[in-house]
Structures are given as structure tokens and as C-alpha cells.
Design a protein around this motif. Structure first.
Motif, PDB file in Angstrom:
ATOM      1  N   UNK A  32       0.783  -1.261   0.038  1.00 53.60           N
ATOM      2  CA  UNK A  32      -0.056  -0.069  -0.120  1.00 53.60           C
ATOM      3  C   UNK A  32       0.945   1.168   0.115  1.00 53.60           C
ATOM      4  N   UNK A  33       1.724   1.088   0.740  1.00 56.48           N
ATOM      5  CA  UNK A  33       2.995   2.334   0.740  1.00 56.48           C
ATOM      6  C   UNK A  33       3.477   2.616  -0.769  1.00 56.48           C
ATOM      7  N   UNK A  34       3.914   1.881  -1.207  1.00 53.60           N
ATOM      8  CA  UNK A  34       4.467   1.873  -2.510  1.00 53.60           C
ATOM      9  C   UNK A  34       3.309   2.595  -3.699  1.00 53.60           C
ATOM     10  N   UNK A  35       2.226   1.798  -3.352  1.00 56.84           N
ATOM     11  CA  UNK A  35       1.129   2.244  -4.494  1.00 56.84           C
ATOM     12  C   UNK A  35       0.927   3.869  -4.200  1.00 56.84           C
ATOM     13  N   UNK A  36       0.771   4.210  -2.953  1.00 57.53           N
ATOM     14  CA  UNK A  36       0.335   5.557  -2.587  1.00 57.53           C
ATOM     15  C   UNK A  36       1.710   6.293  -3.122  1.00 57.53           C
TER      16      UNK A  36
END
Length: 335
Positions: free
Chosen positions: A106-110
Motif C-alpha cells: 500500500x505504501x508503494x502504491x501511494x
């Protein structure tokens, strides 16, 4: 109906007043106007169910229960027959008060969303937020602690000194903790990343950058289908990054060293506040561990003086408890 607009109606109406029946009246009136109802007498059972679903997606579980009761009261006022099963709360889809972990996927997607997003509020916000999402879990800092970050390089080792910034319990007293990292890890120059964070913390408008980055983070997160990415609904904020550090560090090094690494005054703190609650705790949601981060934490060291302080606090507490137990024993009448 556009859910964002309907959610805005609810958010603006809730306020701080605890009179839920009054709030329901206001919400029904405004929401009814939005969906094209002439007055509340046109309200049907399906509208009650739709409002409940909006509450469920917007509010904490305990608050949803209160509004559910108010909805039932309103339905009874209007003579509507409600199926209680359709008003059952699905906790899995109810927003938590505070997410207790922030998965790497999720961090990388954000972060990807941030890079592709146009943001004119603050020219540094995009760079800072991207760096925070990637390097933040490696340090576990509180946002205000970047103001006093000190990074020194000694050959292949990076020493990071963080001044404790927790205001409660007198912990923001100038005390510090020191973490020792390898300079390179999996092709990433940790020293370079940490020095960039230090530079942001030294900027005169640092807190304005953080505020702008928080707004940007919310915007980029809301554009994603979080459940599709990680399999659960989650609402992390920028400070949730610190929880990822805690979870990985404790998995690698145990509770005592984690307390020292996070600047806690008690080992109980991370058990109470990090990753062990139904409001998003990794254990409850059975989310997979970040093995790459855990492997790095296995080779990160905490300065001995910080560990000694934690051990001393534990000894002091145990000594006090022993004294209390002795006094209780002396004052207890024999049978």
C-alpha cells in the motif's frame, strides 16, 4: 449517488454534539434533499439501509451503533418496518480509529500515486511524502522528531540520533536514542535517505511541509482501492509509518530493544499502542509480515546507553512493586 458527496453531508452534520436523534433529523433532511426527496415522509426502508451503510463506511464501530439506534428511532417515527439483519454492523468494513500498520504494498502504491499527482500547495510536499513512505519505516520517528535528527557516517556504518519528541509523560525532555545502520542495504544508500530526511527537518517551514504532505497523502490514498491492493479496508495516516517500524523491530529484536529504539518510557507502551488492537492491528487482520524490513531490523543496533535506560526503568518498576507487595503483606491481618 456519489458516495463522497453523501459522506461530506454526513461529516459536516455530525459536529461534536452527542444528541444523535437531532443529528439524524439533520442528516435525513440534507441527505433527502441530495437524493431528490421532497420531505422526510418520502423516506423508505431502502434509504434507511443506505444511510446505515454510509455510517458503517465512515465511522468507528461504537459510533455506528449509536447512529444505528437513532436510525431505528427515526424509522419508527415514520412508521417504517426495518429488517434488523440489514442493520447489522460488518466490522471488517468499518473504519478504525487509527490504523495500526501500513503494508509495504500500500505504501508503494501511494508513493506511485504521489509521484503522478499534481500538487501546488507546497513544492516540497511531494518529495517529502515519497521519502517518508519509503524511508520512514526504517527509522520509526515521530513527525516532530525530524527537527532534531542527527546523522553521522563512519565508514560503512550510519549513526542516527533522534531526540525524543513525545510530549506526554515528560518524554520530550531532550533525551535521545541512537540507532546504528549499515550504510548500504539491498542496493539502497541508507545514509543518503536519512540525510535527506534531516534536510527536510531543518527547513524553516518544515511543519507547513508536513501539513501539506498529510493532505496530499489523504488525497492519493483515497484515489486507491485499498481493499483490492491489500485485501482489507484500511485508513492509515502518515504517522502510521512508525507502527511498521515497531512491528518489524520487535519481530527481529524483542520487546526490550524495541522500547529503547522507539524512545518509550515503558515496555508496556508498544504493547498497548502498536499493532495489537482490533482497530487495525496486524494480528487481528492476519496481514503478512514485511520480511525485507524485518531482515534489516535484525542488523540494526540500538546504543547501549538507551538499552540500559530501559533496563533501569524496568528494575525501578520491579523494585517499587516489590515494596508495595511487602507493605501489603505486612498490613494484611493474619487469619
Amino acid at each position: 449517488m456519489k458516495e463522497n458527496t453523501a459522506s461530506t453531508i454526513i461529516t459536516r452534520t455530525l459536529g461534536t454534539d452527542n444528541d444523535y436523534q437531532y443529528k439524524i433529523d439533520c442528516i435525513v433532511r440534507k441527505w433527502g434533499q441530495y437524493v431528490g426527496l421532497a420531505n422526510e415522509n418520502e423516506l423508505k426502508e431502502m434509504h434507511i439501509y443506505a444511510l446505515h451503510k454510509l455510517f458503517e463506511n465512515k465511522l468507528k464501530t461504537n459510533t455506528v451503533r449509536k447512529y444505528r439506534a437513532a436510525l431505528k428511532w427515526k424509522a419508527a417515527q415514520l412508521g417504517l418496518k426495518i429488517d434488523s439483519k440489514k442493520l447489522e454492523i460488518n466490522k471488517r468494513f468499518t473504519r478504525s480509529a487509527k490504523a495500526k500498520f501500513y503494508p509495504k504494498e500500500l505504501r508503494l502504491a501511494v508513493a506511485r500515486n504521489v509521484r503522478n499527482c499534481e500538487w501546488k500547495s507546497n513544492k516540497y510536499a511531494k518529495d517529502f511524502l515519497t521519502l517518508h513512505l519509503i524511508a520512514g519505516p526504517l527509522l520509526g520517528y515521530r513527525m516532530k522528531e525530524l527537527r532534531g535528527l542527527n546523522v553521522s557516517i563512519d565508514g560503512g556504518v550510519v549513526n542516527v540520533q533522534i531526540i525524543n519528541g513525545k510530549n506526554s509523560n515528560g518524554r520530550a525532555n531532550g533525551d535521545y536514542r541512537t540507532l546504528i545502520y549499515p550504510r548500504l542495504h539491498n542496493g539502497m544508500d541508507l545514509a543518503k535517505a536519512f540525510l535527506k530526511l534531516k534536510k527536510f527537518g531543518e527547513m524553516s517551514d518544515y511543519f507547513a511541509i508536513v501539513k501539506s504532505a498529510a493532505n496530499l497523502h489523504r488525497k492519493c490514498l483515497n484515489e486507491l482501492d485499498v481493499e483490492q491492493i491489500i485485501g482489507v479496508k484500511l485508513n492509515p495516516v502518515m504517522t502510521t509509518i512508525r507502527h511498521e517500524f515497531k512491528l518489524a523491530f520487535e519481530e527481529a529484536n524483542g520487546a526490550l530493544l524495541t522500547s529503547a529504539a522507539m524512545g518509550h518510557s515503558s515496555m508496556i507502551t508498544q504493547k498497548r499502542d502498536y499493532g495489537d488492537k482490533s482497530t487495525g492491528g496486524r494480528k487481528k487482520l492476519k496481514y503478512e509480515k514485511d520480511e525485507e524490513l524485518i531482515n534489516l531490523m535484525r542488523i540494526v543496533k540500538v546504543a547501549e546507553e538507551n538499552v540500559e535506560k530501559v533496563v533501569k526503568r524496568i528494575s525501578d518498576v520491579e523494585s517499587v512493586l516489590a515494596d508495595v507487595k511487602a507493605k501489603v503483606k505486612l498490613n494484611t491481618p493474619s487469619m
